[in-house]
Design a protein around this motif. Sequence first.
Motif, mmCIF file in Angstrom:
data_model
loop_
_atom_site.group_PDB
_atom_site.id
_atom_site.type_symbol
_atom_site.label_atom_id
_atom_site.label_comp_id
_atom_site.label_asym_id
_atom_site.label_seq_id
_atom_site.Cartn_x
_atom_site.Cartn_y
_atom_site.Cartn_z
ATOM 1 N N ASP A 55 32.558 -24.001 16.241
ATOM 2 C CA ASP A 55 32.247 -22.537 16.651
ATOM 3 C C ASP A 55 30.886 -22.198 17.491
ATOM 4 O OD1 ASP A 55 34.527 -22.413 14.359
ATOM 5 O OD2 ASP A 55 32.931 -22.222 12.691
ATOM 6 N N THR A 56 31.483 -21.186 18.403
ATOM 7 C CA THR A 56 31.031 -20.105 18.843
ATOM 8 C C THR A 56 30.883 -18.682 18.630
ATOM 9 O OG1 THR A 56 31.756 -21.384 20.985
ATOM 10 C CG2 THR A 56 30.468 -19.113 21.373
ATOM 11 N N PHE A 57 29.658 -18.432 18.263
ATOM 12 C CA PHE A 57 29.419 -17.087 17.398
ATOM 13 C C PHE A 57 29.279 -16.023 18.660
ATOM 14 C CE2 PHE A 57 29.593 -19.461 14.036
ATOM 15 C CZ PHE A 57 29.829 -18.867 13.314
ATOM 16 N N TYR A 102 30.083 -10.093 14.434
ATOM 17 C CA TYR A 102 30.120 -11.646 15.542
ATOM 18 C C TYR A 102 31.528 -11.213 16.267
ATOM 19 C CZ TYR A 102 25.584 -12.419 14.858
ATOM 20 O OH TYR A 102 24.182 -12.685 13.977
ATOM 21 N N VAL A 148 34.181 -15.150 16.550
ATOM 22 C CA VAL A 148 34.149 -16.297 16.495
ATOM 23 C C VAL A 148 34.888 -16.995 17.064
ATOM 24 C CG1 VAL A 148 33.657 -17.531 14.699
ATOM 25 C CG2 VAL A 148 32.479 -15.726 14.533
ATOM 26 N N THR A 187 36.706 -20.617 17.355
ATOM 27 C CA THR A 187 36.676 -22.022 16.496
ATOM 28 C C THR A 187 37.329 -22.647 17.841
ATOM 29 O OG1 THR A 187 36.610 -21.231 14.345
ATOM 30 C CG2 THR A 187 37.420 -23.585 14.383
ATOM 31 N N ASN A 195 40.322 -17.226 17.561
ATOM 32 C CA ASN A 195 39.147 -16.561 17.204
ATOM 33 C C ASN A 195 39.582 -15.212 15.874
ATOM 34 O OD1 ASN A 195 38.445 -16.155 19.944
ATOM 35 N ND2 ASN A 195 40.466 -16.247 21.044
ATOM 36 N N ASN A 252 26.177 -25.020 10.980
ATOM 37 C CA ASN A 252 26.053 -25.372 11.962
ATOM 38 C C ASN A 252 25.154 -25.326 12.705
ATOM 39 O OD1 ASN A 252 28.637 -24.301 11.127
ATOM 40 N ND2 ASN A 252 28.210 -22.060 11.224
#
Length: 126
Positions: free
Chosen positions: A4-6, A14, A16, A18, A30, A88
Amino acid sequence: MYSDTFQLKDDNSYNVTTSIFRDDECVQWNQTLVPYVEPGQFSLDNKTLSDGLDIYTVRVTATDYNQFAMMYAVIKFENIVYFQTKLNGRTKKLNSELKQRFSEFSKSLGLTDDNIIFFEPIEECI
């Protein structure tokens, strides 16, 4: 394993992204998490909710802002309520002390060892 990129937005929500390696290909989706009732609590925005998904609320229960975030999610899908704990990390490998702390947190919510999974790091797509 998945990632996951926040990405923090100006309105404190945010984006996010995935990414998961599934069926020999990289799959991404997203979502947008927006601030909810209390600080550290977020829910999916109305545009991200899908058919059958009525509630998706996430609470950050512990973080050091540099290495990890422990999260607790409540999900209502097709009138069934689920909960999930997540650990995470900013790296693929997390130290054993942090994993133990996460296990203890998860067990305090009624989960058992059979319910707690640590994925093996992979290179594909992550």
